[in-house]
Design an enzyme around this catalytic site. Structure first.
Site, mmCIF file in Angstrom:
data_model
loop_
_atom_site.group_PDB
_atom_site.id
_atom_site.type_symbol
_atom_site.label_atom_id
_atom_site.label_comp_id
_atom_site.label_asym_id
_atom_site.label_seq_id
_atom_site.Cartn_x
_atom_site.Cartn_y
_atom_site.Cartn_z
ATOM 1 N N HIS A 183 0.831 -1.200 0.000
ATOM 2 C CA HIS A 183 0.000 0.000 0.000
ATOM 3 C C HIS A 183 0.874 1.263 0.000
ATOM 4 C CE1 HIS A 183 -3.715 2.290 1.356
ATOM 5 N NE2 HIS A 183 -2.756 3.144 1.699
ATOM 6 N N GLU A 184 1.833 1.325 0.902
ATOM 7 C CA GLU A 184 2.650 2.536 1.009
ATOM 8 C C GLU A 184 3.564 2.695 -0.210
ATOM 9 O OE1 GLU A 184 1.704 4.572 3.042
ATOM 10 O OE2 GLU A 184 0.610 3.339 4.479
ATOM 11 N N HIS A 187 1.676 4.190 -3.012
ATOM 12 C CA HIS A 187 1.662 5.651 -2.899
ATOM 13 C C HIS A 187 2.955 6.221 -3.496
ATOM 14 C CE1 HIS A 187 -1.992 6.323 -0.722
ATOM 15 N NE2 HIS A 187 -1.603 5.808 0.427
ATOM 16 N N HIS A 193 -5.631 6.697 -2.936
ATOM 17 C CA HIS A 193 -6.604 5.739 -2.417
ATOM 18 C C HIS A 193 -7.735 5.519 -3.418
ATOM 19 C CE1 HIS A 193 -5.103 7.032 1.761
ATOM 20 N NE2 HIS A 193 -4.536 5.888 1.412
ATOM 21 N N TYR A 239 -9.904 1.860 1.291
ATOM 22 C CA TYR A 239 -10.107 1.826 2.735
ATOM 23 C C TYR A 239 -11.372 1.036 3.070
ATOM 24 C CZ TYR A 239 -6.458 4.838 4.650
ATOM 25 O OH TYR A 239 -5.270 5.341 5.094
HETATM 26 ZN ZN LIG Z 1 -2.728 5.156 2.011
#
Ligand SMILES: [Zn+2]
Length: 286
Positions: A183-184, A187, A193, A239
């Site tokens: 996930h990071e 980014h 997101h 999320y």
């Molecule tokens: Zn995030």
């Protein structure tokens, strides 16, 4: 609510934008916990092992240290003075492509990660990108721009390539999991997101009345370029249904099927992988 209050003051003093951001606690899990039945409808109890919930929990105390970057949208770091997180949707913050078609991203892993298991999870997460895309994370030697992986307060990253070393924080207590590493790093590769997509209102309904006060900006839309890919409830960038909920009621409701499972990904989805390959124009995928 003390952490929220402290963070709000911190943000207000630092750059005069509206107070916002952050998440919650921390937990550990074992490999077998990664197995989640994707057919069931998620309840709040069942979300403990998704990337979304892990990040939200680990970021509970984010914002207490003044020497760390301002973090918005839950886990996106922004340079102080920026009014908005730059969506980096197209090209200005992409990592450069080599003549052989691969995208080489140098990294440094802090020696804070003293346990072999920690380095193994992080390096393993980095290597998953090479398995299905043309992105190749490799140990930095003397490259100017690189991903600087450290255990700071919570899990967060800048969006897209920055200049020089850019921190990706993977706190040892709560962020060292495959889903969070992916996930990071997504980014850092330039992705936002899923629920921030410009077209998200066709796929999810944001229930503002259930959002923790001060956390509303986590649900802001971003002017994303979606690379011709459909909205993906299974994205590791989605999320959870209960993200930043103040009352255990949903904050993100899938539509039109309110019972669809969202935000439960424990690793990159096929769509996450496709987007990397499209953004970076990976020619041949193994
Ligand atoms: Zn995030």
């Amino acid at each position: 609510m003390a952490p929220v209050f402290v963070l709000t003051i911190f943000i207000a003093v630092l750059c005069s934008v509206q107070g916002r951001s952050t998440g919650k606690a921390s937990l550990e899990r074992s490999e077998e916990d990664m197995e989640i039945d994707s057919t069931r409808t998620n309840s709040i109890e069942e979300e403990d092992f998704s990337a979304s919930t892990l990040i939200e929990k680990a970021n509970r105390n984010l914002g207490k240290r003044l020497d760390e970057p301002l973090v918005m949208f839950g886990d996106i770091a922004v340079n102080t003075g920026f009014m908005n997180a730059d969506p980096c949707t197209a090209h200005t913050c992409k990592w450069p492509k080599s003549s052989n078609g691969n995208v080489y991203v140098p990294y440094v892993i802090s020696n804070q990660y003293s346990a072999p298991r920690e380095r193994s999870v992080i390096e393993g997460g980095l290597q998953t990108f090479a398995a299905s895309t043309c992105v190749r994370f490799f140990p930095r030697t003397n490259q100017r721009d690189f991903v600087d992986i450290q255990s700071l307060s919570g899990c967060y990253s800048y969006v897209g390539r920055q200049k020089n070393g850019q921190v990706v924080s993977l706190n040892r207590n709560g962020c060292v999991h495959l889903s969070v590493v992916q996930h990071e790093l997504l980014h850092a590769l330039g992705f936002n997101h899923e629920h921030s997509r410009i077209d998200r209102d066709s796929h999810v309904q944001i229930l503002t009345q259930n959002i923790l006060p001060g956390m509303e900006s986590n649900f802001d839309k971003v002017d994303t370029i979606n690379l011709g890919t459909p909205y993906d409830y299974n994205s590791v960038m989605q999320y959870s249904r209960f993200a930043f909920s103040k009352n255990n009621q949903p904050t993100i409701l899938p539509i039109p099927d309110n019972n669809a499972v969202i935000g439960q990904a424990t690793q990159m989805s096929p769509m996450d992988i496709l987007r990397i390959n499209r953004l970076y124009k990976c020619v041949q995928v193994d």
